[in-house]
Scaffold this active site. Sequence first.
Site, PDB file in Angstrom:
ATOM      1  N   ARG A  72      12.758  -4.069 -12.909  1.00 19.73           N
ATOM      2  CA  ARG A  72      13.918  -3.467 -13.565  1.00 19.73           C
ATOM      3  C   ARG A  72      13.571  -2.028 -13.897  1.00 19.73           C
ATOM      4  NH1 ARG A  72      17.512  -6.638 -17.946  1.00 19.73           N
ATOM      5  NH2 ARG A  72      18.734  -4.914 -18.782  1.00 19.73           N
ATOM      6  N   GLN A  77      29.458  -9.736 -30.535  1.00 20.20           N
ATOM      7  CA  GLN A  77      29.445 -10.328 -31.867  1.00 20.20           C
ATOM      8  C   GLN A  77      28.608 -11.593 -31.985  1.00 20.20           C
ATOM      9  OE1 GLN A  77      33.389 -10.619 -33.698  1.00 20.20           O
ATOM     10  NE2 GLN A  77      34.047  -8.843 -32.531  1.00 20.20           N
TER      11      GLN A  77
END
Length: 671
Positions: free
Chosen positions: A215, A340
């Site tokens: 990555r 959230q």
Amino acid sequence: MSFPHLLEPLDLGFTKLKNRVLMGSMHTGLEEEKGGFEKLAAFYKERAAGGCGLIVTGGIAPNFRGRLAPHACQLSFPWQVSKHKIVTDAVHEADGKICMQILHAGRYSYHPFSLAPSKIKSPITPFTPSAMSSRQVRNTIKDYASSAALAKKAGYDGVEVMGSEGYLINQFISSRTNKRTDEWGGDFTQRAKFPVEIVNAIRAKVGSDFIIIFRLSMLDLVDNGSSWDEVVQLAKWLESAGVSIINTGIGWHEARVPTIATSVPRGAFAWVTEKLKSEVNVPLIATNRINTPEIGESIIASGQADMVSMARPFLADAEFVNKAAADQSELINTCIGCNQACLDHTFSMKRATCLVNPRACYETEINFTPTTGKKRLAVMGAGPAGMAFSVYAASRGHEVVLFEAKDEVGGQFNLARKIPGKEEFHETIRYFKNQMKLHNVELRLNTRLDAAVLATEKFDEVIIASGVVPRALSLPGFDDPKVVDYQQVLKGEVEIGDKVALIGAGGIGFDMAHFLCEKESSTLQPEKWLKQWGIDKSYQHAGGLTDESEHNPSRDVYLLQRKTTKMGKGLGKTTGWIHRSVLKQHQVNMKTGVSYEKFDQQGLHIKVGEQSEILAVDNVVLCAGQESNRTLVDEMKASGLPVHLIGGVDVAAELDAKRAIRQGAELAMAI
């Protein structure tokens, strides 16, 4: 087939991936729970069975010092292999493939034993790291290789080396955090030696028939980050070292640019993956805010990338790929990028889940099994709580009649989706509408559930999900037509002038300020959004940033709160700073410790401390919270039927769709 490029297999030579969809790395919190690996196995197995081409786990440390937190997960010893095998066996049983991400946190560690290239404290963690000795650097490289070898022994199909987001490897690569003068610091060749040696060591340990994903931070979004030439050079060195795939990393965690929140345009960073495409031959993965099969297909079909990474979309819907393959994308429960229940939970050391799918990471605990006692259920209110309950209860075999007094379903989500950057919320309404049709929920719009209905029709139980109403304030002059509530504004029922005072600085107040300041949502205009946040798409500046950000305030807005605490303190842990930044961009005037006296022709009379002030505004908008809409609750209870309250009608704190949908799910499971 609607998505031929997305669903096309990818041949890596020694192995083949069944499609071009990567489930990106997410730390769930299950890794550290007692019995968590059994729960993690169920979580990943559902995603493998749902058609995902390749799964990457949450970050696992290669040694103790590299842990994200004192009790975080690591893979360094043979005795740790068995619990990982629980996961890999489950994924392989579902015909899936899975890689383990190896992540050394470096200076991002939340413990006092952290190590980094140099003794430089991170702005987002409390501890100052120790600078690694040359011996510790070499041992850490060995630890990466050993961890990869143990991962192979545990049955993983490969590993992903986390080299982005500002973690240890990124810290070595960048002159921002690497001030070393030995062989691991100095010019870029020396700074890049660490990641290249890690890949060399891993490949030597695991052999040629093992996936290595790296990555790579293609866009640091911090000052003194990597230049584009450095990104390209490192990618070529990594290819030579033997990586199988290069995944895109966007932004350090300390970057002050949003990268995955709902306000980020869909596919906003695919351009940087495309920029690297012609420089290397290994497959490249595009990432960040790719949440529908349509956008994934577009990215691959246009040649921007070979694969797409979607992390949170697999929290929202484990069957994402299968539904796409069946041409049923309208049935996908779309990730709305709210953070959230996933990232906010992770950074609060709680188990991750999903606002729109409360089963995520609770696959062994929340299940909607067929009922043995079918009931006829009346549901009042088609907001998030009512819709969720209706769908889940109907899926179990109950007969559900959903009453909605308005002419549309969605409740507060119909208001939320009008806020710039929250357009995604309409996807949740679309999902539940289609699920209601699928599970034969009888929907009665423009119909109020009352005692007369209960007297004429037979129901076994009543579920009240009638939501909330704005809280009114009784102050002199507040009966003036120029004093309105947030719902009136979002519904377009009132005209708002150029100077506005907002009373209440919770989530609603921040959203309203954004709504009033941004006439055209930049989220729907990717090029405008990039300029707004100072992202240099031409990559003329190291880190990919420019000072030439674009902000054009369209109104004079005051955001006021009674409390003397920091403005926006109660906003989301990972998104609050974004909301504060947006309001600063729009030059919103924020005042704390405000008491309100009256409204008249001069404007809003306030007092801050002992100082009186008149704000010469055209309108006052009340964003001072909500109250439960309990108009018919007593009438329902008088029917003698069992009555359940869910969502805002039960607790009217800050608008909380996460709680509302979960409460609906839990009641549907129990009823």
